[in-house]
Design an enzyme around this catalytic site. Structure first.
Site, PDB file in Angstrom:
ATOM      1  N   LYS A  47     -56.303  69.057  48.740  1.00  0.00           N
ATOM      2  CA  LYS A  47     -55.363  68.702  49.811  1.00  0.00           C
ATOM      3  C   LYS A  47     -56.179  68.490  51.085  1.00  0.00           C
ATOM      4  O   LYS A  47     -56.341  69.396  51.910  1.00  0.00           O
ATOM      5  CB  LYS A  47     -54.333  69.836  49.967  1.00  0.00           C
ATOM      6  CG  LYS A  47     -53.051  69.421  50.652  1.00  0.00           C
ATOM      7  CD  LYS A  47     -51.987  70.486  50.461  1.00  0.00           C
ATOM      8  CE  LYS A  47     -50.848  70.336  51.430  1.00  0.00           C
ATOM      9  NZ  LYS A  47     -50.112  69.076  51.334  1.00  0.00           N
TER      10      LYS A  47
HETATM   11  N1  PMP Z   1     -48.035  65.822  46.304  1.00  0.00           N
HETATM   12  C1  PMP Z   1     -48.497  65.666  47.549  1.00  0.00           C
HETATM   13  C2  PMP Z   1     -49.246  64.433  47.890  1.00  0.00           C
HETATM   14  C3  PMP Z   1     -48.277  66.661  48.510  1.00  0.00           C
HETATM   15  O1  PMP Z   1     -48.733  66.512  49.762  1.00  0.00           O
HETATM   16  C4  PMP Z   1     -47.530  67.798  48.176  1.00  0.00           C
HETATM   17  C5  PMP Z   1     -47.259  68.857  49.199  1.00  0.00           C
HETATM   18  N2  PMP Z   1     -48.308  69.775  49.275  1.00  0.00           N
HETATM   19  C6  PMP Z   1     -47.068  67.927  46.861  1.00  0.00           C
HETATM   20  C7  PMP Z   1     -47.343  66.917  45.944  1.00  0.00           C
HETATM   21  C8  PMP Z   1     -46.340  69.146  46.419  1.00  0.00           C
HETATM   22  O2  PMP Z   1     -47.241  70.228  46.401  1.00  0.00           O
HETATM   23  P1  PMP Z   1     -46.742  71.725  46.588  1.00  0.00           P
HETATM   24  O3  PMP Z   1     -45.663  71.931  45.617  1.00  0.00           O
HETATM   25  O4  PMP Z   1     -47.949  72.527  46.268  1.00  0.00           O
HETATM   26  O5  PMP Z   1     -46.270  71.870  47.992  1.00  0.00           O
END
Ligand code: PMP
Length: 296
Positions: free
Chosen positions: A153
């Site tokens: 991320k």
């Molecule tokens: N895909 C992307 C591109 C994201 O930015 C997020 C948010 N973090 C998610 C999926 C979902 O991830 P999470 O469930 O860990 O928040």
């Protein structure tokens, strides 16, 4: 606004007023998007304030930094403790938490020399609403794994997300759905995608997407409820006009999708598997019991 005169943030070892928090304009992250962050939620549960999946989020922050060579001199438990303290100092119960690891001044294209850590938080009530999204397929593709550490991320990655979301809004949709470089369905700009066909849920396999913590929770919930989930490459033609679909993510929680490219999903949201999972997810973050019979 994300803060006011009395908001406290954690910056490089100290709890300080948000209004006193400063970054250096020469910070490498500001110029090149070379930083890593998390999006975390705290909920006011019947057992007190609880940060949902705190360990998983801070472990991912470490993974994200290490994936791109950003120093990471922190321990997960230490950061969890700091975050609870930060919530407490702000008096927040339902909140969004945004840790950001960013690198000090360095205008060259070499790996980060040191890490700086901001943890900010703002109040944000549980949403899990009835709103349904109207999506369109983005003209932008997800960045392929050959070009980036897509499972990290990393800040710069989100320029792709911003372009996709803005394009969707400019065209009158609520949000975008992005395909991967080969044309298979990937994910939303900030959420993972599930589609229901018959009584089975399908979700894009890992490879070109962020492995969402909510996605993993949804899969766990499905296993507990006996709902079949298949992770595979999904073609757009298998999604258009399918029974139902939803996005999931820490911020989005579980949110139903009404249509994709103006083609509606067949089932009413309340009759979909997504609606069951939405309720189960809500119970899980609030640390309440969930029984399938309650859904009826
Ligand atoms: N895909 C992307 C591109 C994201 O930015 C997020 C948010 N973090 C998610 C999926 C979902 O991830 P999470 O469930 O860990 O928040």
């Amino acid at each position: 606004m994300y803060y006011n005169e009395s908001t406290i943030v954690y910056l490089n070892g100290s709890f300080i007023k948000a209004t006193d928090a400063v970054a250096n304009p020469y910070d490498q992250t500001l110029h090149y998007g070379y930083g890593a962050f998390e999006g975390i939620r705290a909920y006011d549960t019947q057992n007190g304030v609880r940060i949902f999946k705190a360990r998983e989020h801070y472990d991912r922050l470490k993974f994200s930094c290490e994936s791109v060579g950003i120093p990471y001199p922190y321990q997960t438990q230490e950061l969890i403790d700091i975050t609870y303290e930060l919530l407490n100092r702000n008096g927040f119960k339902d909140a969004y938490i945004r840790p950001l690891v960013f690198c000090p001044p360095n205008m060259s294209l070499t790996k980060g020399k040191a890490a700086q850590l901001l943890i900010a938080t703002w109040e944000w009530g549980a949403y899990l609403g009835e709103k349904l999204l109207r999506l369109h397929t983005s003209s932008f593709r997800r960045i392929p794994p050959q070009c980036f550490k897509v499972e990290a991320k990393v800040s710069g990655h989100y320029v792709n997300s911003i372009m996709a979301t803005q394009e969707a809004k400019d065209k009158g949709f609520d949000e975008a759905l992005l395909l991967d470089i080969d044309g298979f369905v990937a994910e939303g700009p900030g959420a993972n995608f599930f589609v229901q066909s018959e009584d089975v849920l399908y979700t894009p396999q890992l490879g070109s997407i962020l492995p969402g913590i909510t996605r993993a929770t949804v899969i766990e919930i499905c296993q507990e409820l006996g709902i079949e989930v298949v992770e595979k490459k999904l073609k757009l033609e298998n999604v258009h006009g399918a029974d139902s679909a939803f996005y999931c993510g820490t911020a989005a929680e579980v949110i139903g999708i009404e249509s994709l490219d103006n083609i509606p999903f067949q089932l009413q949201w309340k009759d979909s598997l997504g609606a069951i999972i939405q309720k189960a997810y809500k119970n899980r973050v609030l640390e309440q019991e969930f029984r399938l019979q309650e859904v009826a």
